[in-house]
Design an enzyme around this catalytic site. Structure first.
Site, short mmCIF file in Angstrom:
data_model
loop_
_atom_site.label_atom_id
_atom_site.label_comp_id
_atom_site.label_asym_id
_atom_site.label_seq_id
_atom_site.Cartn_x
_atom_site.Cartn_y
_atom_site.Cartn_z
N HIS A 108 -11.90 4.49 -3.78
CA HIS A 108 -12.03 3.77 -5.04
C HIS A 108 -13.43 3.90 -5.64
CE1 HIS A 108 -13.52 0.35 -2.43
NE2 HIS A 108 -14.32 0.19 -3.46
N SER A 123 -18.84 -1.33 -0.16
CA SER A 123 -17.62 -0.53 -0.09
C SER A 123 -17.95 0.92 0.28
CB SER A 123 -16.90 -0.54 -1.43
OG SER A 123 -16.41 -1.82 -1.73
N ASP A 180 0.02 -1.93 -2.88
CA ASP A 180 1.10 -1.36 -2.08
C ASP A 180 0.48 -0.49 -1.01
OD1 ASP A 180 4.14 0.47 -2.97
OD2 ASP A 180 3.58 -0.64 -1.19
#
Length: 372
Positions: A164, A305, A229
């Site tokens: 991401h 992250s 998901d």
């Protein structure tokens, strides 16, 4: 090979040979790693680089949600592990892969919007100061991405990070084409070329030295899915630098079950946004796990992250202790557990399949990727 039984064989390809209970050392298990090989590569249109960089991923799908999800089919797993490669000149390719199980003989070897809450009770993070720490292993393996995330050195020219940080699931983020990796170095005083300034009472000022990224690999499981998901399971990417970094790096390893981790704990260091310019180290207990994810409450803020999650265990073959990266810190999840909101920070586990893929990206030879 394309059946559910084959997929279960793939997912269970790790042959866990932990030491007996009488062995006091937490020991790296041996794994039978599958082989992932490119089958075909297609040229894609150049991306637009129009997505905003997100420094965290929020998902309402918690441990129970992931555990109750049906197993993917063999074809689905092949699709998730196929990948896009972004080059520094802006060109883009898509590579389809095949997955194989080989015997050891003869092989040569968006969610719900919510106030960010990533500090749990007392803030247990440690800022790392002074070049005697920052420039020494394992802290020296942590690097900063120009998009704002953290990465970890895993080879002479490769950095592991979160997908991401490069791609929002639909498009590449702004700055991904000219992506750079920053290495902390001491900021020498004028006229003090090479001088030793470690005796100063004040922490040394540091600066970043930047190296351009040559190409970036992102699995299609992230690009095709979304964080609510299966996408969270594939939130990892590998960067290849334009030149070697000349630092000691940390090897990747297959993630053992949480019950086999020393003290049940994990460790990672990153560049948290609330402490600009600082490398921040933390460790904490794993609270829960699925096949692809580790759930914990390590204190963290956006910017961490992409940090490599690691543990230190005994390497029986080499008769020494060894740190390995077993996951990639993805970010924060808000989970509805029986009607009660629960916060977790989540790391993507390096499974046997992911190990095979990342190792092949690094080495380009599956024979060098048979043991996790």
């Amino acid at each position: 090979m394309a059946g559910l039984s084959t997929l279960i064989l793939l997912l269970c390809a790790a042959k866990d040979v932990m030491p007996s209970s009488s062995h006091w050392k937490p020991t790296w298990p041996s794994y039978r790693v599958p082989v992932i090989l490119p089958q075909s590569t297609l040229n894609l249109d150049k991306p637009q680089f129009d997505a905003e960089a997100r420094l965290e991923v929020v998902s309402p799908c918690g441990p129970a949600c992931h555990k109750s999800s049906p197993l993917p089919t063999y074809e689905e797993v092949k699709n998730y592990l196929s990948y896009e490669t972004l080059y520094a000149n802006g060109s883009l390719t898509e590579t389809e892969v095949g997955i194989y199980i080989l015997s050891n003989s003869g092989d040569g070897s968006q969610g719900k919007s919510r106030t960010k809450r990533q500090i749990y009770g007392y803030d247990s993070r440690f800022s790392i100061f002074g070049k005697d720490f920052l420039l020494n292993y394992p802290f020296s393996t942590s690097v900063k991405l120009s998009t704002g995330c953290t990465g970890t050195l895993v080879a002479e020219k490769h950095v592991l990070t979160a997908a991401h940080c490069i791609h929002d699931g639909k498009s590449y983020v702004k700055g991904a084409q000219k992506l750079r990796v920053g290495f902390l170095k001491p900021k020498l005083k004028d006229g003090s070329k090479g001088a030793n300034i470690t005796n100063s009472a004040m922490p040394e000022k540091m600066k970043f030295q930047w190296i351009r990224v040559k190409r970036t690999h992102v699995p299609k499981g992230w690009i095709k899915g979304n964080a609510n998901d299966i996408g969270m399971d594939y939130d990892y990417a590998l960067l290849e630098l334009k030149k070697p970094h000349k630092r000691k790096f940390m090897k990747i390893g297959v993630s053992p079950p949480a019950r086999h981790l020393p003290g049940g704990r994990i460790h990672f260091s990153g560049y948290d946004n609330d402490r600009p310019g600082n490398l921040v180290y933390r460790f904490c207990d794993v609270k829960d796990e699925t096949y692809d994810l580790l759930y914990q409450q390590c204190d963290a803020q956006p910017g961490a992250s992409g940090s490599g999650v690691y543990v230190r265990m005994w390497k029986r073959q080499n008769h020494k202790w060894e740190r390995k990266i077993i996951g990639i810190f993805s970010g924060h999840q808000w989970v509805d557990m029986n009607g009660t909101p629960q916060d977790f920070n989540v790391a993507v586990r390096i499974t046997p399949l992911k190990y095979a893929q990342i190792c092949y990206w690094i080495k380009g030879n599956y024979l060098d990727c048979r043991e996790g």
